[in-house]
Design a protein around this motif. Structure first.
Motif, PDB file in Angstrom:
ATOM      1  N   ASP A 105       5.237  -2.765  -4.773  1.00 22.22           N
ATOM      2  CA  ASP A 105       4.700  -4.094  -5.131  1.00 22.22           C
ATOM      3  C   ASP A 105       4.036  -4.775  -3.937  1.00 22.22           C
ATOM      4  O   ASP A 105       3.084  -5.528  -4.084  1.00 22.22           O
ATOM      5  N   PHE A 106       4.585  -4.510  -2.729  1.00 20.18           N
ATOM      6  CA  PHE A 106       4.039  -5.162  -1.532  1.00 20.18           C
ATOM      7  C   PHE A 106       2.598  -4.743  -1.245  1.00 20.18           C
ATOM      8  O   PHE A 106       1.905  -5.396  -0.479  1.00 20.18           O
ATOM      9  N   GLU A 107       2.181  -3.634  -1.860  1.00 18.42           N
ATOM     10  CA  GLU A 107       0.811  -3.175  -1.623  1.00 18.42           C
ATOM     11  C   GLU A 107      -0.210  -4.136  -2.221  1.00 18.42           C
ATOM     12  O   GLU A 107      -1.402  -4.016  -1.968  1.00 18.42           O
ATOM     13  N   VAL A 108       0.276  -5.113  -2.993  1.00 24.20           N
ATOM     14  CA  VAL A 108      -0.628  -6.157  -3.510  1.00 24.20           C
ATOM     15  C   VAL A 108      -1.325  -6.862  -2.335  1.00 24.20           C
ATOM     16  O   VAL A 108      -2.475  -7.281  -2.439  1.00 24.20           O
ATOM     17  N   PHE A 109      -0.619  -6.960  -1.202  1.00 22.89           N
ATOM     18  CA  PHE A 109      -1.196  -7.641  -0.033  1.00 22.89           C
ATOM     19  C   PHE A 109      -2.372  -6.856   0.556  1.00 22.89           C
ATOM     20  O   PHE A 109      -3.131  -7.390   1.353  1.00 22.89           O
ATOM     21  N   ASP A 110      -2.472  -5.566   0.197  1.00 29.95           N
ATOM     22  CA  ASP A 110      -3.547  -4.720   0.736  1.00 29.95           C
ATOM     23  C   ASP A 110      -4.813  -4.771  -0.098  1.00 29.95           C
ATOM     24  O   ASP A 110      -5.836  -4.203   0.302  1.00 29.95           O
ATOM     25  N   GLU A 310     -14.099  -3.923  -5.360  1.00 31.01           N
ATOM     26  CA  GLU A 310     -13.521  -4.649  -6.495  1.00 31.01           C
ATOM     27  C   GLU A 310     -12.753  -3.722  -7.461  1.00 31.01           C
ATOM     28  O   GLU A 310     -11.640  -4.062  -7.895  1.00 31.01           O
ATOM     29  N   PRO A 311     -13.303  -2.541  -7.783  1.00 33.71           N
ATOM     30  CA  PRO A 311     -12.588  -1.653  -8.731  1.00 33.71           C
ATOM     31  C   PRO A 311     -11.189  -1.244  -8.278  1.00 33.71           C
ATOM     32  O   PRO A 311     -10.369  -0.815  -9.088  1.00 33.71           O
ATOM     33  N   VAL A 312     -10.908  -1.361  -6.991  1.00 29.99           N
ATOM     34  CA  VAL A 312      -9.585  -0.968  -6.483  1.00 29.99           C
ATOM     35  C   VAL A 312      -8.486  -1.835  -7.125  1.00 29.99           C
ATOM     36  O   VAL A 312      -7.378  -1.358  -7.393  1.00 29.99           O
ATOM     37  N   HIS A 313      -8.798  -3.087  -7.412  1.00 33.64           N
ATOM     38  CA  HIS A 313      -7.799  -3.982  -8.023  1.00 33.64           C
ATOM     39  C   HIS A 313      -7.324  -3.414  -9.365  1.00 33.64           C
ATOM     40  O   HIS A 313      -6.128  -3.339  -9.636  1.00 33.64           O
ATOM     41  N   ARG A 319       0.053   0.888 -10.340  1.00 40.29           N
ATOM     42  CA  ARG A 319       0.987   1.164  -9.240  1.00 40.29           C
ATOM     43  C   ARG A 319       1.698  -0.110  -8.762  1.00 40.29           C
ATOM     44  O   ARG A 319       2.918  -0.145  -8.616  1.00 40.29           O
ATOM     45  N   ILE A 320       0.913  -1.141  -8.543  1.00 37.80           N
ATOM     46  CA  ILE A 320       1.503  -2.375  -7.982  1.00 37.80           C
ATOM     47  C   ILE A 320       2.257  -3.146  -9.060  1.00 37.80           C
ATOM     48  O   ILE A 320       3.280  -3.783  -8.806  1.00 37.80           O
ATOM     49  N   GLY A 321       1.711  -3.096 -10.279  1.00 35.80           N
ATOM     50  CA  GLY A 321       2.229  -3.912 -11.375  1.00 35.80           C
ATOM     51  C   GLY A 321       1.213  -5.022 -11.666  1.00 35.80           C
ATOM     52  O   GLY A 321       0.933  -5.853 -10.786  1.00 35.80           O
ATOM     53  N   ALA A 322       0.650  -4.998 -12.872  1.00 36.44           N
ATOM     54  CA  ALA A 322      -0.378  -5.982 -13.237  1.00 36.44           C
ATOM     55  C   ALA A 322       0.184  -7.399 -13.111  1.00 36.44           C
ATOM     56  O   ALA A 322      -0.524  -8.329 -12.728  1.00 36.44           O
ATOM     57  N   GLU A 323       1.479  -7.547 -13.427  1.00 29.63           N
ATOM     58  CA  GLU A 323       2.093  -8.893 -13.368  1.00 29.63           C
ATOM     59  C   GLU A 323       2.130  -9.423 -11.932  1.00 29.63           C
ATOM     60  O   GLU A 323       1.890 -10.608 -11.697  1.00 29.63           O
ATOM     61  N   THR A 324       2.457  -8.539 -11.001  1.00 30.83           N
ATOM     62  CA  THR A 324       2.496  -8.956  -9.592  1.00 30.83           C
ATOM     63  C   THR A 324       1.108  -9.373  -9.126  1.00 30.83           C
ATOM     64  O   THR A 324       0.932 -10.398  -8.463  1.00 30.83           O
ATOM     65  N   ILE A 325       0.105  -8.569  -9.498  1.00 29.82           N
ATOM     66  CA  ILE A 325      -1.272  -8.908  -9.088  1.00 29.82           C
ATOM     67  C   ILE A 325      -1.660 -10.257  -9.688  1.00 29.82           C
ATOM     68  O   ILE A 325      -2.205 -11.130  -8.989  1.00 29.82           O
ATOM     69  N   ALA A 326      -1.340 -10.453 -10.976  1.00 29.89           N
ATOM     70  CA  ALA A 326      -1.711 -11.712 -11.633  1.00 29.89           C
ATOM     71  C   ALA A 326      -0.980 -12.895 -10.980  1.00 29.89           C
ATOM     72  O   ALA A 326      -1.580 -13.957 -10.764  1.00 29.89           O
ATOM     73  N   ALA A 327       0.296 -12.703 -10.639  1.00 32.95           N
ATOM     74  CA  ALA A 327       1.070 -13.788 -10.021  1.00 32.95           C
ATOM     75  C   ALA A 327       0.480 -14.161  -8.658  1.00 32.95           C
ATOM     76  O   ALA A 327       0.377 -15.343  -8.308  1.00 32.95           O
TER      77      ALA A 327
END
Ligand code: LMR
Length: 334
Positions: A105-110, A310-313, A319-327
């Motif tokens: 999940d922490f990879e959201v920061f990347d 942009e497509p990387v998101h 992998r990261i979790g769509a919810e984590t990215i959205a949050a």
């Protein structure tokens, strides 16, 4: 009756007992080994030194913090294992290094261009989303105490990096994050995961062509001496989670833990207050050194980076979790 000789012998015995007791008392101190991989003269290095000073003061010397910088004790992957085994008590790994632990999940920061500024980032790290992410470490025997900033990354290589096409086929060193792997693939580069301590030599010998890091890491590892070009892209963020072995932390006497919490809160404010300035100074020093040509992206060039990355998101949502990215995106937009 106590003769003079007996008194002298008693005095000697007392002195001996005291001298034996002294090291025993030193050993009774609670030792916190704080291992990290960067130079002392970086935001993380200075934050660790500040924590050492405050922790020892706020626990009235009950705690002895030993800081080991520059991968002296452990490299990236080993330090996480050492923490779980209790061989060290405290670390501050980059948020890009928690994947191998099973907390991706922490990879959201990347994610590229997800934080437009330090302020936007702080809405995450100092808010509920940041807290919820740290809580995910508990299952791994780890307690997350704080987030420390480093800064926004620049890209470097021995050839100019103005548009994504310039990355084609370049071997680029990355941290262990799958998001960073996807980022380099999206640019047409060949990502290579490598421990931080090995990067300078890999760049020098041509094992890799380039890398990404905030200026303070690039400068303090002397990477600018072996990289002819760098682009001030600010395409991604690099920061840290300060973590401890949970069993060790929970087992501390309450008053000691309270002192350490206070020390951590102040060291965190300090580290975060110097991070930008440290990076600005490092960039200025590298510009003055003259071994690297620094390039500012034009608006048109930046647009090509954003379009390519942009497509990387979307690609990494599973992998990261769509919810984590959205949050995270919701917190940033607040
Ligand atoms: C890197 O490996 O590039 C960074 O995570 C090093 C660090 O800890 O800042």
């Amino acid at each position: 009756m106590l003769t003079r000789r007996t008194l002298a012998a008693l005095a000697g015995a007392t002195a001996l007992a005291l001298s034996l007791a002294a090291p025993a008392m030193a050993q009774d101190k609670i030792v916190i080994k704080f291992s990290h991989v960067v130079a002392p003269d970086t935001p993380k290095g200075k934050g660790a030194a500040k924590f050492e000073e405050l922790a020892e003061a706020y626990t009235n010397g009950a705690v002895d913090v030993e800081v080991y910088p520059n991968s002296q004790l452990y490299k990236d992957k080993e330090e996480l294992e050492a923490l779980q085994l209790g061989a060290v008590q405290m670390l501050a790994p980059s948020l890009a290094k928690f994947g191998p632990l099973g907390v991706q999940d922490f990879e959201v920061f990347d994610l590229p261009f997800i934080f437009p500024s330090y302020d936007a980032l702080r809405k995450v790290t100092q808010g509920e989303v940041g807290k919820a992410l740290l809580a995910k470490l508990e299952d791994k025997g780890i307690a997350g105490l704080a987030y420390w900033d480093n800064g926004f990354k620049i890209m470097s290589a021995n050839s100019p990096l103005h548009v994504p096409d310039d990355f084609l086929g370049l071997k680029m060193r990355i941290q262990s994050s799958k998001v960073l792997e996807a980022e380099m693939n999206a640019l047409g580069a060949v990502p290579q995961v490598m421990a931080f301590s090995e990067v300078y030599q890999a760049l020098q010998t041509g094992v890799v062509d380039g890398t990404e890091n905030p200026p303070s890491n690039m400068y303090t590892q002397k990477m600018h001496e072996v990289q002819k070009h760098a682009t001030l892209s600010g395409h991604g963020y690099l920061g840290y989670a300060v973590i401890v072995n949970k069993q060790f932390w929970d087992g501390l006497p309450e008053d000691v833990r309270a002192g350490l919490d206070k020390a951590m809160a102040e060291a965190t404010d300090y580290a975060n207050s110097i991070a930008k300035e440290e990076n600005d100074k490092a960039l200025a020093a590298m510009q003055a050194a003259g071994t690297t040509e620094f390039h500012e992206l034009t608006d048109e060039e930046r647009a090509t980076w954003v379009a390519a990355l942009e497509p990387v998101h979307e690609e990494m949502a599973g992998r990261i979790g769509a919810e984590t990215i959205a949050a995270v995106k919701a917190a940033v937009a607040e």
